[in-house]
Design an enzyme around this catalytic site. Sequence first.
Site, PDB file in Angstrom:
ATOM      1  N   CYS A 119      45.185  29.724  40.028  1.00 24.42           N
ATOM      2  CA  CYS A 119      43.841  30.035  40.513  1.00 24.42           C
ATOM      3  C   CYS A 119      43.492  31.497  40.225  1.00 24.42           C
ATOM      4  O   CYS A 119      42.398  31.811  39.739  1.00 24.42           O
ATOM      5  CB  CYS A 119      43.748  29.743  42.014  1.00 24.42           C
ATOM      6  SG  CYS A 119      42.047  29.784  42.658  1.00 24.42           S
ATOM      7  N   CYS A 120      44.428  32.412  40.495  1.00 24.13           N
ATOM      8  CA  CYS A 120      44.189  33.827  40.206  1.00 24.13           C
ATOM      9  C   CYS A 120      44.022  34.067  38.711  1.00 24.13           C
ATOM     10  O   CYS A 120      43.187  34.876  38.292  1.00 24.13           O
ATOM     11  CB  CYS A 120      45.337  34.673  40.733  1.00 24.13           C
ATOM     12  SG  CYS A 120      45.332  34.937  42.520  1.00 24.13           S
TER      13      CYS A 120
ATOM     14  N   CYS B 186      40.400  37.221  48.118  1.00 24.70           N
ATOM     15  CA  CYS B 186      39.559  36.053  48.350  1.00 24.70           C
ATOM     16  C   CYS B 186      39.771  35.524  49.772  1.00 24.70           C
ATOM     17  O   CYS B 186      40.879  35.585  50.312  1.00 24.70           O
ATOM     18  CB  CYS B 186      39.899  34.964  47.333  1.00 24.70           C
ATOM     19  SG  CYS B 186      39.457  35.386  45.627  1.00 24.70           S
TER      20      CYS B 186
ATOM     21  N   CYS C 266      42.722  33.161  50.812  1.00 23.04           N
ATOM     22  CA  CYS C 266      44.079  33.675  50.602  1.00 23.04           C
ATOM     23  C   CYS C 266      44.324  35.008  51.288  1.00 23.04           C
ATOM     24  O   CYS C 266      45.304  35.698  50.980  1.00 23.04           O
ATOM     25  CB  CYS C 266      44.351  33.822  49.101  1.00 23.04           C
ATOM     26  SG  CYS C 266      44.156  32.298  48.159  1.00 23.04           S
TER      27      CYS C 266
ATOM     28  N   CYS D 245      47.998  39.357  42.358  1.00 22.16           N
ATOM     29  CA  CYS D 245      47.174  38.337  41.698  1.00 22.16           C
ATOM     30  C   CYS D 245      47.523  38.210  40.221  1.00 22.16           C
ATOM     31  O   CYS D 245      47.234  37.197  39.588  1.00 22.16           O
ATOM     32  CB  CYS D 245      45.691  38.665  41.857  1.00 22.16           C
ATOM     33  SG  CYS D 245      45.162  40.162  41.017  1.00 22.16           S
TER      34      CYS D 245
END
Length: 258
Positions: A145-146, A228, A231, A254
């Site tokens: 996702c990062c 985010c 997280c 990240c």
Amino acid sequence: MSGTTGISNGVGGSGAQIGPGRVRSAAELKALAEAGADLLRSNASDEASAAEVIAWVAANFDVRQAAVACSMADAVLPHLVSQSLPSVDVLFLDTGYHFLETRIERDEVDRQLDVTVRDVFPLQTVAEQDAQYGAKLHDRDPGLCCDLRKVEPLQRSLAGYEVWFTGVRRDEAPTRTGTPLVQWDERHGLVKVNPVAAWDFDQLVGYASEHAVPLNLLLTNGYPSIGCEPCTKPVAPGEDPRSGRWAGLAKTECGIHL
């Protein structure tokens, strides 16, 4: 004044370059980074100040070739840089998962400072990513996702610059204790500058107070490190400032600064 790059919500395609493009070769930029590092670090007892580091950049780079990466946890770095490089580009990675307070901070930076905020978007919207990988990828594979929402968009946006500023500080985490003031960024092929590497959290907040620089409201309300929303959790007093990031997972970065 602000601008956008990459992919705006609901539109597909490839991201656009924002910087003017590099004038110097990688070899020239690497040599410049090494010279700057030698000039500014001297030794730990008389390391250059943040202002001196930024002045070195201003003397060696056109403002159009410089970019400030800002997570909008605070506006200290954009404020510092803009004193020597007015109207500098400030890159905001709009992941689609930010706290409301972070978006408010982004707007305040754009309104109050002499900078040009550039919103950088991932190649997919959150809805498009969910359709391909399933909902809440950040819970199942935060690394991917990062990569999709931070690492790739930043790499794409930095392609048009010769130097970038970060707000990385050595006190934030064990992984950051060796952060230099100036370095060659092999991954992105440009000079990386960390002017506030030697600062601590109190210095950061103190500078913001002294110069009336906007701070993310979360920063002094239990969130010393802000990423985010899905997280990021609040941190108890005395804990590692980044312990609220990806809490409960082995992940600590990240991937941007690895």
